[in-house]
Design a protein around this motif. Structure first.
Motif, PDB file in Angstrom:
ATOM      1  N   ILE A   1      14.841   8.982  -6.933  1.00 57.91           N
ATOM      2  CA  ILE A   1      14.931   7.912  -5.963  1.00 57.91           C
ATOM      3  C   ILE A   1      15.557   6.605  -7.017  1.00 57.91           C
ATOM      4  CG2 ILE A   1      13.617   5.256  -4.808  1.00 57.91           C
ATOM      5  CD1 ILE A   1      11.599   7.013  -4.442  1.00 57.91           C
ATOM      6  N   ARG A   2      16.970   6.407  -6.762  1.00 58.04           N
ATOM      7  CA  ARG A   2      17.961   6.114  -7.819  1.00 58.04           C
ATOM      8  C   ARG A   2      17.870   4.691  -7.963  1.00 58.04           C
ATOM      9  NH1 ARG A   2      20.248   9.980 -10.955  1.00 58.04           N
ATOM     10  NH2 ARG A   2      20.984   7.792 -12.101  1.00 58.04           N
ATOM     11  N   GLU A   3      18.939   4.216  -8.303  1.00 63.48           N
ATOM     12  CA  GLU A   3      18.965   2.546  -8.553  1.00 63.48           C
ATOM     13  C   GLU A   3      18.913   1.593  -7.482  1.00 63.48           C
ATOM     14  OE1 GLU A   3      21.056   4.942 -11.943  1.00 63.48           O
ATOM     15  OE2 GLU A   3      21.144   5.412 -10.331  1.00 63.48           O
ATOM     16  N   HIS A   4      18.409   1.040  -7.135  1.00 66.29           N
ATOM     17  CA  HIS A   4      18.900  -0.128  -5.836  1.00 66.29           C
ATOM     18  C   HIS A   4      18.671  -0.140  -4.329  1.00 66.29           C
ATOM     19  CE1 HIS A   4      20.857  -3.251  -8.965  1.00 66.29           C
ATOM     20  NE2 HIS A   4      21.373  -2.160  -9.246  1.00 66.29           N
ATOM     21  N   THR A   5      17.785   0.789  -4.756  1.00 65.67           N
ATOM     22  CA  THR A   5      17.319   2.377  -3.591  1.00 65.67           C
ATOM     23  C   THR A   5      16.209   0.703  -2.396  1.00 65.67           C
ATOM     24  OG1 THR A   5      17.827   3.787  -4.260  1.00 65.67           O
ATOM     25  CG2 THR A   5      15.934   3.700  -2.928  1.00 65.67           C
ATOM     26  N   THR A   6      16.344   0.827  -1.658  1.00 66.88           N
ATOM     27  CA  THR A   6      14.851  -0.173  -0.970  1.00 66.88           C
ATOM     28  C   THR A   6      14.111   1.099   0.492  1.00 66.88           C
ATOM     29  OG1 THR A   6      16.569  -1.226   0.979  1.00 66.88           O
ATOM     30  CG2 THR A   6      15.647  -2.363  -1.439  1.00 66.88           C
TER      31      THR A   6
ATOM     32  N   ARG B   1       0.786  -1.747  -0.375  1.00 60.07           N
ATOM     33  CA  ARG B   1       0.000  -0.115  -0.022  1.00 60.07           C
ATOM     34  C   ARG B   1       1.352   1.202   0.162  1.00 60.07           C
ATOM     35  NH1 ARG B   1      -5.327   1.189   0.795  1.00 60.07           N
ATOM     36  NH2 ARG B   1      -5.415  -1.547   1.245  1.00 60.07           N
ATOM     37  N   THR B   2       1.921   1.475  -1.400  1.00 57.44           N
ATOM     38  CA  THR B   2       2.397   2.146  -1.294  1.00 57.44           C
ATOM     39  C   THR B   2       1.684   3.725  -2.576  1.00 57.44           C
ATOM     40  OG1 THR B   2       4.285   1.335  -1.403  1.00 57.44           O
ATOM     41  CG2 THR B   2       4.724   3.326  -2.530  1.00 57.44           C
ATOM     42  N   THR B   3       2.200   4.916  -1.781  1.00 62.65           N
ATOM     43  CA  THR B   3       1.756   6.318  -2.581  1.00 62.65           C
ATOM     44  C   THR B   3       2.670   6.675  -3.190  1.00 62.65           C
ATOM     45  OG1 THR B   3      -0.417   6.549  -1.067  1.00 62.65           O
ATOM     46  CG2 THR B   3       0.346   8.436  -1.938  1.00 62.65           C
ATOM     47  N   ILE B   4       2.673   7.477  -4.184  1.00 58.77           N
ATOM     48  CA  ILE B   4       4.384   8.056  -4.425  1.00 58.77           C
ATOM     49  C   ILE B   4       3.741   9.982  -5.094  1.00 58.77           C
ATOM     50  CG2 ILE B   4       5.949   7.901  -6.459  1.00 58.77           C
ATOM     51  CD1 ILE B   4       6.206   5.298  -6.234  1.00 58.77           C
ATOM     52  N   GLY B   5       4.527  10.599  -4.967  1.00 59.58           N
ATOM     53  CA  GLY B   5       4.042  12.289  -4.800  1.00 59.58           C
ATOM     54  C   GLY B   5       4.197  12.753  -6.228  1.00 59.58           C
ATOM     55  N   ALA B   6       3.254  13.445  -6.686  1.00 61.65           N
ATOM     56  CA  ALA B   6       3.883  13.979  -7.595  1.00 61.65           C
ATOM     57  C   ALA B   6       4.794  14.513  -8.509  1.00 61.65           C
ATOM     58  CB  ALA B   6       2.980  15.235  -8.304  1.00 61.65           C
ATOM     59  N   ARG B   7       5.410  13.702  -9.578  1.00 63.32           N
ATOM     60  CA  ARG B   7       6.782  13.800  -9.980  1.00 63.32           C
ATOM     61  C   ARG B   7       7.882  13.460  -9.375  1.00 63.32           C
ATOM     62  NH1 ARG B   7       3.875  18.680  -8.950  1.00 63.32           N
ATOM     63  NH2 ARG B   7       4.219  18.802  -7.261  1.00 63.32           N
ATOM     64  N   SER B   8       7.860  12.200  -9.076  1.00 64.83           N
ATOM     65  CA  SER B   8       8.697  11.957  -8.504  1.00 64.83           C
ATOM     66  C   SER B   8       9.320  10.966  -9.760  1.00 64.83           C
ATOM     67  CB  SER B   8       8.999  11.981  -7.361  1.00 64.83           C
ATOM     68  OG  SER B   8       8.104  11.953  -5.935  1.00 64.83           O
ATOM     69  N   LYS B   9      10.788  10.548  -9.434  1.00 61.45           N
ATOM     70  CA  LYS B   9      10.798   9.373 -10.536  1.00 61.45           C
ATOM     71  C   LYS B   9      12.281   8.407  -9.881  1.00 61.45           C
ATOM     72  CE  LYS B   9      14.116   9.922 -14.850  1.00 61.45           C
ATOM     73  NZ  LYS B   9      14.183  11.112 -16.042  1.00 61.45           N
ATOM     74  N   ILE B  10      11.588   6.894 -10.371  1.00 55.32           N
ATOM     75  CA  ILE B  10      12.362   6.360  -9.972  1.00 55.32           C
ATOM     76  C   ILE B  10      12.887   5.272 -10.383  1.00 55.32           C
ATOM     77  CG2 ILE B  10      11.601   3.850  -8.676  1.00 55.32           C
ATOM     78  CD1 ILE B  10      10.067   5.191  -6.915  1.00 55.32           C
ATOM     79  N   PHE B  11      14.113   5.019 -10.603  1.00 58.72           N
ATOM     80  CA  PHE B  11      15.218   3.991 -11.451  1.00 58.72           C
ATOM     81  C   PHE B  11      15.500   2.885 -11.428  1.00 58.72           C
ATOM     82  CE2 PHE B  11      16.284   8.922 -11.354  1.00 58.72           C
ATOM     83  CZ  PHE B  11      16.590   9.452 -12.917  1.00 58.72           C
ATOM     84  N   PRO B  12      16.063   2.150 -11.908  1.00 55.94           N
ATOM     85  CA  PRO B  12      15.818   0.599 -12.279  1.00 55.94           C
ATOM     86  C   PRO B  12      16.491   0.225 -10.960  1.00 55.94           C
ATOM     87  CG  PRO B  12      16.752   2.175 -14.432  1.00 55.94           C
ATOM     88  CD  PRO B  12      17.009   2.734 -13.502  1.00 55.94           C
ATOM     89  N   PHE B  13      15.681  -0.922 -10.865  1.00 62.13           N
ATOM     90  CA  PHE B  13      15.626  -1.773  -9.887  1.00 62.13           C
ATOM     91  C   PHE B  13      15.811  -1.625  -8.483  1.00 62.13           C
ATOM     92  CE2 PHE B  13      18.779  -3.287 -13.525  1.00 62.13           C
ATOM     93  CZ  PHE B  13      17.962  -4.523 -13.819  1.00 62.13           C
ATOM     94  N   ALA B  14      14.542  -0.618  -8.508  1.00 62.13           N
ATOM     95  CA  ALA B  14      14.609  -0.133  -6.860  1.00 62.13           C
ATOM     96  C   ALA B  14      13.576  -0.585  -6.569  1.00 62.13           C
ATOM     97  CB  ALA B  14      13.833   1.836  -7.201  1.00 62.13           C
ATOM     98  N   SER B  15      12.995  -1.035  -5.805  1.00 59.17           N
ATOM     99  CA  SER B  15      12.362  -2.127  -4.900  1.00 59.17           C
ATOM    100  C   SER B  15      11.474  -1.485  -4.109  1.00 59.17           C
ATOM    101  CB  SER B  15      12.730  -3.154  -4.190  1.00 59.17           C
ATOM    102  OG  SER B  15      12.143  -3.775  -3.872  1.00 59.17           O
ATOM    103  N   ILE B  16      10.531  -0.882  -3.607  1.00 55.97           N
ATOM    104  CA  ILE B  16       9.617  -0.226  -2.862  1.00 55.97           C
ATOM    105  C   ILE B  16       8.159  -0.573  -3.007  1.00 55.97           C
ATOM    106  CG2 ILE B  16       8.862   2.270  -3.099  1.00 55.97           C
ATOM    107  CD1 ILE B  16      12.007   2.549  -3.618  1.00 55.97           C
ATOM    108  N   GLY B  17       7.991  -0.408  -1.265  1.00 52.70           N
ATOM    109  CA  GLY B  17       7.212  -0.865  -0.405  1.00 52.70           C
ATOM    110  C   GLY B  17       6.648  -2.663  -0.523  1.00 52.70           C
ATOM    111  N   HIS B  18       7.799  -3.448  -0.545  1.00 53.82           N
ATOM    112  CA  HIS B  18       7.423  -4.904  -0.499  1.00 53.82           C
ATOM    113  C   HIS B  18       7.493  -4.551   1.406  1.00 53.82           C
ATOM    114  CE1 HIS B  18       9.021  -5.572  -4.597  1.00 53.82           C
ATOM    115  NE2 HIS B  18       7.850  -7.196  -4.393  1.00 53.82           N
TER     116      HIS B  18
END
Length: 266
Positions: free
Chosen positions: A88-93, A49-66
């Motif tokens: 939120i750059r690469e491989h961020t959790t 149950r993840t909410t991401i606000g406007a204009r945010s940018k998420i890069f490859p292999f990020a794992s968000i909300g597990h």
């Protein structure tokens, strides 16, 4: 107009704002909400149950909300709330909260999370925070606005990191960091004030001078306890907001411990 690559998987129930871009091989779960102009570059996975606000940018292999990295977690339906204009750059959790920690992990606006950073369960992260490569926050950490974390730094669970402070690279933070502080070391020691950051954010000469005076009074003084000296500084610099912020941070909870300067001979 939304742009969703044909290799991406967006599950039924996900809510997508205007002009969302979802690149190749991304996965978006059924309880996810993406605000207007959010971009998932490629291979990013947004779950829970993840909410991401406007204009945010998420890069490859990020794992968000597990699910949180907490053995006490029992599948409760907790939240991860990420604000606007974040990178939120690469491989961020980033993990959602737990029932025992308030049920929510929250990230503010305008933050930069560089490669390999981690925001643990039940963390509260303010606005304008920068985490350099591989910096990590354990669970239940509170980070106020405009904090900078150097590469490979780590913060222990339940610590607070005050506004406008800076954490040096390779630093392990075990205790609270005062607002405007600068800490460094394999076990963090207070190395002074973040003077460069204060100047960059247009603190007045008078405010910086007051902070330096209060810092010396609190941390270099020999009479009384740390808290009694902080209480005295609060009175002595009553007209300066920065000093009031710093001393309030130190005096609000008498059970807290703080990073302090290294003593002579240590």
């Amino acid at each position: 107009m939304q742009q969703i690559h044909p290799t991406a998987i967006v599950e039924d129930g996900a809510v997508l704002g205007e002009n969302v871009k979802i690149g190749p091989y991304c996965m978006v779960g059924p309880k996810v909400t993406l605000g207007d102009d959010v971009e998932l570059v490629s291979h990013a996975v947004i779950a829970g149950r993840t909410t991401i606000g406007a204009r945010s940018k998420i890069f490859p292999f990020a794992s968000i909300g597990h699910q949180p990295q907490d053995l006490k977690y029992a599948g409760e339906d907790t939240l991860l709330e990420i604000g606007e204009d974040n990178q939120i750059r690469e491989h961020t959790t980033m993990n959602p909260g737990t029932a025992g920690g308030g049920g929510v992990t929250r990230v503010g606006n305008g933050c930069l999370f560089m490669m390999g950073t981690h925001v643990g369960h039940d963390c509260l992260v303010g606005n304008g925070v920068i985490m350099a490569n591989n910096a990590t926050l354990a669970g239940h950490v509170e980070v106020e606005d405009h904090v900078i974390f150097g590469g490979l730094s780590a913060v222990r669970q339940w610590c607070r990191v005050g506004a406008h402070s800076i954490i040096g690279g390779l630093t392990g933070v075990e205790f609270d960091v005062i607002p405007y502080g600068s800490v460094i070391g394999d076990r963090a020691r207070l190395a002074g004030l973040n003077l460069i950051g204060l100047k960059r954010r247009n603190f007045s000469r008078e405010e910086i001078h007051a902070l330096r005076g209060a810092y010396k009074e609190i941390f270099n003084g020999e009479e009384g306890t740390l808290r009694s000296r902080a209480d005295a500084a609060r009175t002595n610099y009553a007209g300066f907001d920065g000093v009031q912020t710093m001393t309030k941070f130190m005096l609000d909870d008498e059970k807290r411990s703080f990073c302090t300067p290294r003593k002579s001979g240590e």
